[in-house]
Design a protein around this motif. Sequence first.
Motif, PDB file in Angstrom:
ATOM      1  N   LYS A 186       9.094   8.029  -1.065  1.00  0.00           N
ATOM      2  CA  LYS A 186      10.382   8.425  -1.633  1.00  0.00           C
ATOM      3  C   LYS A 186      11.078   7.281  -2.367  1.00  0.00           C
ATOM      4  N   THR A 187      10.919   6.048  -1.857  1.00  0.00           N
ATOM      5  CA  THR A 187      11.651   4.928  -2.453  1.00  0.00           C
ATOM      6  C   THR A 187      10.760   3.803  -2.949  1.00  0.00           C
ATOM      7  N   LYS A 188       9.476   3.842  -2.625  1.00  0.00           N
ATOM      8  CA  LYS A 188       8.609   2.735  -3.047  1.00  0.00           C
ATOM      9  C   LYS A 188       7.156   3.195  -3.102  1.00  0.00           C
ATOM     10  N   ILE A 189       6.315   2.347  -3.709  1.00  0.00           N
ATOM     11  CA  ILE A 189       4.868   2.575  -3.714  1.00  0.00           C
ATOM     12  C   ILE A 189       4.254   1.661  -2.665  1.00  0.00           C
ATOM     13  N   ASP A 190       3.387   2.224  -1.837  1.00  0.00           N
ATOM     14  CA  ASP A 190       2.808   1.504  -0.709  1.00  0.00           C
ATOM     15  C   ASP A 190       1.297   1.399  -0.897  1.00  0.00           C
ATOM     16  N   LEU A 191       0.750   0.219  -0.678  1.00  0.00           N
ATOM     17  CA  LEU A 191      -0.686  -0.014  -0.821  1.00  0.00           C
ATOM     18  C   LEU A 191      -1.247  -0.520   0.499  1.00  0.00           C
ATOM     19  N   GLN A 192      -2.271   0.183   1.031  1.00  0.00           N
ATOM     20  CA  GLN A 192      -2.868  -0.200   2.307  1.00  0.00           C
ATOM     21  C   GLN A 192      -4.394  -0.161   2.223  1.00  0.00           C
ATOM     22  N   LYS A 193      -5.017  -1.012   3.004  1.00  0.00           N
ATOM     23  CA  LYS A 193      -6.475  -0.986   3.129  1.00  0.00           C
ATOM     24  C   LYS A 193      -6.868   0.089   4.133  1.00  0.00           C
ATOM     25  N   GLY A 194      -7.980   0.801   3.846  1.00  0.00           N
ATOM     26  CA  GLY A 194      -8.469   1.814   4.764  1.00  0.00           C
ATOM     27  C   GLY A 194      -8.544   3.182   4.108  1.00  0.00           C
ATOM     28  N   ASP A 195      -9.000   4.191   4.870  1.00  0.00           N
ATOM     29  CA  ASP A 195      -9.114   5.545   4.343  1.00  0.00           C
ATOM     30  C   ASP A 195      -7.824   6.326   4.600  1.00  0.00           C
ATOM     31  N   PHE A 196      -7.843   7.619   4.284  1.00  0.00           N
ATOM     32  CA  PHE A 196      -6.621   8.408   4.447  1.00  0.00           C
ATOM     33  C   PHE A 196      -6.205   8.495   5.903  1.00  0.00           C
ATOM     34  N   SER A 197      -7.148   8.709   6.814  1.00  0.00           N
ATOM     35  CA  SER A 197      -6.804   8.891   8.238  1.00  0.00           C
ATOM     36  C   SER A 197      -6.103   7.661   8.796  1.00  0.00           C
ATOM     37  N   SER A 198      -6.574   6.458   8.414  1.00  0.00           N
ATOM     38  CA  SER A 198      -5.928   5.246   8.912  1.00  0.00           C
ATOM     39  C   SER A 198      -4.532   5.099   8.301  1.00  0.00           C
ATOM     40  N   TRP A 199      -4.388   5.472   7.011  1.00  0.00           N
ATOM     41  CA  TRP A 199      -3.062   5.429   6.391  1.00  0.00           C
ATOM     42  C   TRP A 199      -2.125   6.401   7.098  1.00  0.00           C
ATOM     43  N   TRP A 200      -2.592   7.612   7.379  1.00  0.00           N
ATOM     44  CA  TRP A 200      -1.763   8.626   8.032  1.00  0.00           C
ATOM     45  C   TRP A 200      -1.357   8.172   9.436  1.00  0.00           C
ATOM     46  N   GLU A 201      -2.285   7.551  10.150  1.00  0.00           N
ATOM     47  CA  GLU A 201      -1.973   7.048  11.496  1.00  0.00           C
ATOM     48  C   GLU A 201      -0.898   5.975  11.425  1.00  0.00           C
ATOM     49  N   ASN A 202      -1.029   5.055  10.449  1.00  0.00           N
ATOM     50  CA  ASN A 202      -0.028   3.998  10.284  1.00  0.00           C
ATOM     51  C   ASN A 202       1.332   4.574   9.892  1.00  0.00           C
ATOM     52  N   LYS A 203       1.332   5.547   8.992  1.00  0.00           N
ATOM     53  CA  LYS A 203       2.594   6.141   8.552  1.00  0.00           C
ATOM     54  C   LYS A 203       3.269   6.885   9.704  1.00  0.00           C
ATOM     55  N   THR A 204       2.472   7.636  10.466  1.00  0.00           N
ATOM     56  CA  THR A 204       3.030   8.381  11.600  1.00  0.00           C
ATOM     57  C   THR A 204       3.635   7.430  12.620  1.00  0.00           C
ATOM     58  N   ARG A 205       2.928   6.313  12.887  1.00  0.00           N
ATOM     59  CA  ARG A 205       3.429   5.322  13.843  1.00  0.00           C
ATOM     60  C   ARG A 205       4.727   4.696  13.328  1.00  0.00           C
ATOM     61  N   GLN A 206       4.757   4.335  12.031  1.00  0.00           N
ATOM     62  CA  GLN A 206       5.958   3.724  11.451  1.00  0.00           C
ATOM     63  C   GLN A 206       7.135   4.698  11.459  1.00  0.00           C
ATOM     64  N   ASP A 207       6.872   5.958  11.115  1.00  0.00           N
ATOM     65  CA  ASP A 207       7.935   6.971  11.123  1.00  0.00           C
ATOM     66  C   ASP A 207       8.504   7.157  12.526  1.00  0.00           C
TER      67      ASP A 207
END
Length: 492
Positions: free
Chosen positions: A188-209
């Motif tokens: 919503k407010t920025k572009i985020d770049l992470q190493k890994g596949d979608f599942s790892s990104w989703w896990e990180n986002k869910t944890r951060q949220d």
Amino acid sequence: MSLIDVRNLTFAYEGSGTRVFENVTLQIDTDWKLGFIGRNGRGKTTFLNLLLGKYDYDGQIASKVHFDYFPFDVRPGRLDTIDVIRRILPGSLLWEVERELSLLQVDGEALYRSFQTLSYGEQTKVLLACLFLRENNFLLIDEPTNHLDMDGRKTVSEYLSSKRGFILVSHDRAFLDDCVDHILSINKTKIDLQKGDFSSWWENKTRQDTLELSENEKLRKEIVRLSESARRTNHWSREVEKTKFGTRNAGLRPDRGYIGHKAAKMMKRSKSIENRQQSAIEEKKKLLKDIEDTEKLKIFQLGYHGKRLAELEKVSIFYGSRMACREVSFTIDQGDRIALTGRNGSGKSSLVRLLRGDDIRYTGTFRKGSQLEISTVLQETSFLQGSLDDYAKENGVDGTLFRSMLRKLDFSRDHFGMDMSDFSAGQKKKVLIARSLCEKKHLHIWDEPLNFIDVFSRIQIEELLLEYSPTILFVEHDRDFCRNIATKTVEL
């Protein structure tokens, strides 16, 4: 290896007061297999077009590689596939082309057929093979899965996994997991770049949220506590100050110096509490900015008077002398969530048309319940034009409910004044889904409803179907969606 260096990128469409990107800075390694995700209308295709140099922008994009975009307009006319390839790749070697097509499981005889006679899936594979044969090119691959069946997606994901140097826009979670090593997400407010596949990104986002929601609640309670404490301290300070000018007590004059000192001390404490409160408020403002609002959807399906809604027994469908599908048998009972699967061209859409009541020639037995009312979502969206209000009236759905459903699917209020022809492909699909959810029918039939739909909305729709358990038959090639939703699978 080289870098794509983006610095302070700022862009807004002419005449728009809203910036699509503002001061975006990031670096992309040209060896990465980069998955690119974000909600519909956030600017994924716009970002790719900026890399291609199609728009003027503020900031800097520096790169030593040439960008190629997929899909691109071929205009093959009556040319054979091999001639189309030679037009795209002058001087290409036949054995290299055949090697790439073999990896994509395209039969070699397709080279000597008219390109126009290839299925959309075959055309997708041929064009991807051409692009990867170009040297020193970085590919911008925009939603290649929309014309691919489940097997085709698996084949293409394995092919992409063996390559490197591309940005892939896709909303198919399993597809992304199979072939990317980094995720670029437009939040919503920025572009985020992470190493890994979608599942790892989703896990990180869910944890951060989850952390931000928890911290937000703690700060909310702290702000309430501090506000109450400041109010009490202010009250005490004022009451003490009043006693400086009070009456004598037992003939003694009040010690105004002492009382003033005490009141000032209380006021200082009150100010300290207010500062802490303001600090907590500022911390709270930093939270929840990139949490996606995914309100629960609703479906207004009617109950049917009988258990069985429809039945097909050894049904074959014909177009002229051509058979679209052969001897298909299955039943639709109340509460069924049926995934209709099979390769492209196996007759799935033909069965959808038969079920919805189109005049199609068939053999076998087809029984449909009396007075059965059906809501459908078809693949085609290009017919959508005009206002959302007019579309709601034409389809007999409540306009307020329809707009509410679209808001939950991430439509902004600005969209309600736009012509539907100006919507993105994903937004058009959401219009069809929102209309179907509002319709009071006995059976829902959706033909590839998730094409172009973003990941967050896919998960919203999954949660809706699991919560309400409507009777639905759907054609879909998203493996995760089918696995999570279907109670029955009919494979053609």
